[in-house]
Design a protein around this motif. Structure first.
Motif, PDB file in Angstrom:
ATOM      1  N   ASP A 152       0.870  -1.161   0.000  1.00  0.00           N
ATOM      2  CA  ASP A 152       0.000   0.000   0.000  1.00  0.00           C
ATOM      3  C   ASP A 152       0.911   1.216   0.000  1.00  0.00           C
ATOM      4  O   ASP A 152       1.429   1.604   1.049  1.00  0.00           O
ATOM      5  CB  ASP A 152      -0.914  -0.023   1.235  1.00  0.00           C
ATOM      6  N   ASN A 153       1.129   1.794  -1.161  1.00  0.00           N
ATOM      7  CA  ASN A 153       2.069   2.911  -1.262  1.00  0.00           C
ATOM      8  C   ASN A 153       1.575   4.153  -0.526  1.00  0.00           C
ATOM      9  O   ASN A 153       2.370   4.968  -0.080  1.00  0.00           O
ATOM     10  CB  ASN A 153       2.350   3.232  -2.733  1.00  0.00           C
ATOM     11  N   ALA A 154       0.267   4.284  -0.389  1.00  0.00           N
ATOM     12  CA  ALA A 154      -0.267   5.422   0.352  1.00  0.00           C
ATOM     13  C   ALA A 154       0.091   5.335   1.825  1.00  0.00           C
ATOM     14  O   ALA A 154       0.197   6.359   2.512  1.00  0.00           O
ATOM     15  CB  ALA A 154      -1.784   5.499   0.182  1.00  0.00           C
ATOM     16  N   LYS A 155       0.276   4.112   2.310  1.00  0.00           N
ATOM     17  CA  LYS A 155       0.633   3.895   3.716  1.00  0.00           C
ATOM     18  C   LYS A 155       2.104   3.555   3.896  1.00  0.00           C
ATOM     19  O   LYS A 155       2.545   3.265   5.006  1.00  0.00           O
ATOM     20  CB  LYS A 155      -0.221   2.768   4.308  1.00  0.00           C
ATOM     21  N   ASN A 156       2.858   3.577   2.804  1.00  0.00           N
ATOM     22  CA  ASN A 156       4.287   3.233   2.866  1.00  0.00           C
ATOM     23  C   ASN A 156       4.509   1.886   3.551  1.00  0.00           C
ATOM     24  O   ASN A 156       5.405   1.734   4.391  1.00  0.00           O
ATOM     25  CB  ASN A 156       5.079   4.320   3.609  1.00  0.00           C
ATOM     26  N   THR A 157       3.705   0.907   3.186  1.00  0.00           N
ATOM     27  CA  THR A 157       3.757  -0.391   3.862  1.00  0.00           C
ATOM     28  C   THR A 157       3.692  -1.526   2.855  1.00  0.00           C
ATOM     29  O   THR A 157       2.938  -1.455   1.878  1.00  0.00           O
ATOM     30  CB  THR A 157       2.603  -0.517   4.866  1.00  0.00           C
TER      31      THR A 157
END
Length: 118
Positions: free
Chosen positions: A73-78
């Motif tokens: 999840d790139n929005a969550k950097n995870t």
């Protein structure tokens, strides 16, 4: 510099499931392919799963294919590793890292211990 923090490990019985997470700091996380590695006692660290920067392409080692799923999840950097049908031989410390091809190039985090009992 990207810093990586792994979490989600634990003790589970054979056949059980765990979901690992790797939280990354830094705005450039979404630019990198990521990999999940593991290191069992007395063995070298090995790549188990990898995912492209977009999430559109994945790779699995034969030993985990069909049981593990990598996602991000790139929005969550995870980046995540869903591990199902765990086996005792999956016992190891699990790490994530940025990769080029199959080679890690970032700083290693502390890892997260996964122990699978028979």
């Amino acid at each position: 510099q990207v810093q990586l923090v792994e979490s989600g490990g634990g003790l589970v019985q054979a056949g059980g499931s765990l979901r690992l997470s790797c939280a990354a700091s830094g705005r450039t996380f979404s630019s990198y392919a990521m990999g999940w590695f593991r290191q069992a006692p007395g063995k070298e660290r090995e790549l188990n799963a990898a995912i492209s920067w977009s999430g559109g392409s994945t790779y699995y080692a034969d030993s985990v294919k069909g049981r593990f799923t990598i996602s991000r999840d790139n929005a969550k950097n995870t980046v995540y590793l869903q591990m199902n049908s765990l086996k005792p031989e999956d016992t190891a410390v699990y790490y994530c890292n940025m990769i080029q091809g199959e080679r890690p190039f970032g700083s290693w985090g502390q890892g997260t211990q996964v122990t699978v009992s028979s």
